[in-house]
Design a protein around this motif. Structure first.
Motif, PDB file in Angstrom:
ATOM      1  N   SER A   1       0.835  -1.215   0.000  1.00 24.54           N
ATOM      2  CA  SER A   1       0.000   0.000   0.000  1.00 24.54           C
ATOM      3  C   SER A   1       0.858   1.249   0.000  1.00 24.54           C
ATOM      4  O   SER A   1       0.563   2.234  -0.686  1.00 24.54           O
ATOM      5  CB  SER A   1      -0.942  -0.002   1.201  1.00 24.54           C
ATOM      6  OG  SER A   1      -1.937  -0.990   1.072  1.00 24.54           O
ATOM      7  N   ARG A   2       1.941   1.250   0.757  1.00 23.34           N
ATOM      8  CA  ARG A   2       2.847   2.397   0.804  1.00 23.34           C
ATOM      9  C   ARG A   2       3.508   2.616  -0.553  1.00 23.34           C
ATOM     10  O   ARG A   2       3.626   3.756  -1.015  1.00 23.34           O
ATOM     11  CB  ARG A   2       3.908   2.154   1.872  1.00 23.34           C
ATOM     12  CG  ARG A   2       4.949   3.248   1.995  1.00 23.34           C
ATOM     13  CD  ARG A   2       4.368   4.538   2.524  1.00 23.34           C
ATOM     14  NE  ARG A   2       4.551   5.649   1.622  1.00 23.34           N
ATOM     15  CZ  ARG A   2       4.343   6.923   1.945  1.00 23.34           C
ATOM     16  NH1 ARG A   2       3.922   7.230   3.163  1.00 23.34           N
ATOM     17  NH2 ARG A   2       4.515   7.879   1.067  1.00 23.34           N
TER      18      ARG A   2
ATOM     19  N   LEU B   1       0.897   4.073  -2.820  1.00 16.79           N
ATOM     20  CA  LEU B   1       0.656   5.471  -2.477  1.00 16.79           C
ATOM     21  C   LEU B   1       1.714   6.368  -3.113  1.00 16.79           C
ATOM     22  O   LEU B   1       1.393   7.437  -3.647  1.00 16.79           O
ATOM     23  CB  LEU B   1       0.643   5.648  -0.960  1.00 16.79           C
ATOM     24  CG  LEU B   1       0.543   7.087  -0.444  1.00 16.79           C
ATOM     25  CD1 LEU B   1      -0.715   7.776  -0.957  1.00 16.79           C
ATOM     26  CD2 LEU B   1       0.586   7.111   1.080  1.00 16.79           C
ATOM     27  N   ASP B   2       2.954   5.953  -3.069  1.00 18.14           N
ATOM     28  CA  ASP B   2       4.024   6.755  -3.683  1.00 18.14           C
ATOM     29  C   ASP B   2       3.781   6.938  -5.179  1.00 18.14           C
ATOM     30  O   ASP B   2       3.994   8.033  -5.722  1.00 18.14           O
ATOM     31  CB  ASP B   2       5.378   6.087  -3.450  1.00 18.14           C
ATOM     32  CG  ASP B   2       5.826   6.148  -1.997  1.00 18.14           C
ATOM     33  OD1 ASP B   2       5.305   6.993  -1.248  1.00 18.14           O
ATOM     34  OD2 ASP B   2       6.693   5.346  -1.600  1.00 18.14           O
TER      35      ASP B   2
ATOM     36  N   TYR C   1      -2.725   5.172   7.916  1.00 21.67           N
ATOM     37  CA  TYR C   1      -2.859   6.400   7.124  1.00 21.67           C
ATOM     38  C   TYR C   1      -2.148   7.565   7.811  1.00 21.67           C
ATOM     39  O   TYR C   1      -1.496   8.387   7.149  1.00 21.67           O
ATOM     40  CB  TYR C   1      -4.333   6.724   6.888  1.00 21.67           C
ATOM     41  CG  TYR C   1      -5.015   5.798   5.907  1.00 21.67           C
ATOM     42  CD1 TYR C   1      -4.464   5.557   4.653  1.00 21.67           C
ATOM     43  CD2 TYR C   1      -6.201   5.151   6.234  1.00 21.67           C
ATOM     44  CE1 TYR C   1      -5.084   4.702   3.747  1.00 21.67           C
ATOM     45  CE2 TYR C   1      -6.832   4.293   5.334  1.00 21.67           C
ATOM     46  CZ  TYR C   1      -6.264   4.074   4.096  1.00 21.67           C
ATOM     47  OH  TYR C   1      -6.879   3.227   3.206  1.00 21.67           O
TER      48      TYR C   1
ATOM     49  N   LYS D   1       0.444   7.378   9.675  1.00 23.72           N
ATOM     50  CA  LYS D   1       1.880   7.160   9.473  1.00 23.72           C
ATOM     51  C   LYS D   1       2.315   7.641   8.093  1.00 23.72           C
ATOM     52  O   LYS D   1       3.458   8.079   7.905  1.00 23.72           O
ATOM     53  CB  LYS D   1       2.205   5.681   9.641  1.00 23.72           C
ATOM     54  CG  LYS D   1       3.691   5.353   9.612  1.00 23.72           C
ATOM     55  CD  LYS D   1       3.936   3.882   9.886  1.00 23.72           C
ATOM     56  CE  LYS D   1       5.426   3.561   9.843  1.00 23.72           C
ATOM     57  NZ  LYS D   1       5.674   2.116  10.126  1.00 23.72           N
ATOM     58  N   SER D   2       1.391   7.581   7.124  1.00 23.63           N
ATOM     59  CA  SER D   2       1.692   8.038   5.759  1.00 23.63           C
ATOM     60  C   SER D   2       1.467   9.532   5.588  1.00 23.63           C
ATOM     61  O   SER D   2       1.666  10.055   4.493  1.00 23.63           O
ATOM     62  CB  SER D   2       0.837   7.265   4.750  1.00 23.63           C
ATOM     63  OG  SER D   2       1.193   5.895   4.749  1.00 23.63           O
TER      64      SER D   2
END
Length: 286
Positions: A95-96, A99-100, A129, A131-132
């Motif tokens: 997911s991270r 997201l990038d 979320y 944390k992001s």
């Protein structure tokens, strides 16, 4: 294991739908969208294949981040339709990584941020979320009412008309206390105009209120001009929508808890709260 991160231009709706159903298959209430319902989901929320990304494991979708393009009505922030990872691929940071990729694509189109909704009790997702870089901006209410339940507002008769979306006033400032979320916006109504029922009321030739609902009884908008409230117009609009959608239960999704007028109305007619959601935003650095 290596994964290929790609946008969704080469992927068809049935494949994306199957991945989303699989990602939420182990939830308390498993998701089971048909291909047609998934297509409606895409239209309503402004899905963009160019701005949405998946992580591929061979020919299988392992994870996805579905997004709209930047939305001018929301300060050029894009709407995140859904984020998910299939059970076999969780806890791998997909997911991270997605997201990038989404942020990179949004910035290339002058996007300023992302917004999404997450159930407030899903603490794990909220923390992920945060944390992001996402921050909670408002709390949203999801509730429903059945025509079988008693209500405290007397039913009033008004000459309701069937409206097209294009007949609604361009200036909504006298009707809404806060902006609807993207899935209930004017753009969403236009995108699903064939599946949307809009009823309105004119008094002395002036539009003083309207209600809009989708086929499943989900009320997208209930709007009464501030100087015409507390006269039974909202109740009349809901009665009309209930009859038009042939359902005895109406659902209200993503009602801003800060919108005092509509929440007071919903409480008076005896709605039942289902869940609350946090609307979270990630604003990009300049």
């Amino acid at each position: 294991m290596s994964y290929q991160l790609i946008n969704c231009r080469a992927l068809q709706a049935p494949q994306l739908c199957a991945a989303m159903n699989a990602a939420f298959s182990d939830y308390v209430v498993p998701l089971s969208l048909t291909a047609d319902k998934f297509t409606d989901f895409q239209k309503q929320r402004g899905f963009s294949a160019d701005h949405s990304f998946v992580a591929m494991s061979g020919t299988e979708i392992a994870a996805f981040w579905f997004s709209s393009p930047p939305l001018s009505a929301y300060q050029n922030c894009a709407y995140t339709l859904s984020v998910g990872t299939l059970p076999a691929y969780r806890r791998k940071g997909l997911s991270r990584q997605l997201l990038d990729k989404v942020i990179e694509r949004q910035k290339s189109d002058a996007g300023r941020g992302l917004q999404l909704e997450v159930i407030t009790t899903n603490e794990k997702a909220v923390k992920a979320y945060e944390k992001s870089g996402f921050e909670t901006r408002r709390t949203l209410r999801v509730c429903r009412i059945s025509e079988k339940r008693p209500v405290s507002i007397p039913r009033a008769r008004f000459p309701l008309e069937t409206f097209s979306v294009d007949q609604l006033p361009d200036d909504e400032s006298a009707f809404f206390d806060t902006r609807p979320t993207p899935q209930n916006s004017r753009a969403a109504l236009r995108a699903l105009r064939e599946q949307t029922r809009v009823l309105g009321l004119r008094l002395d030739g002036i539009v003083v209120g309207w209600g809009a609902s989708y086929e499943d009884g989900s009320v997208a908008q209930i709007a009464v001009r501030r100087d015409f409230r507390r006269r039974g117009i909202g109740r009349a609009l809901l009665d009309g929508l209930s009859a038009a959608t042939r359902t005895d239960q109406l659902t209200f999704v993503n009602v801003d808890t800060a919108a005092k007028g509509v929440n007071a109305f919903l409480d008076r007619i005896g709605v039942e709260d289902r869940i609350h959601q946090s609307e979270m935003k990630l604003m990009f650095q300049d």
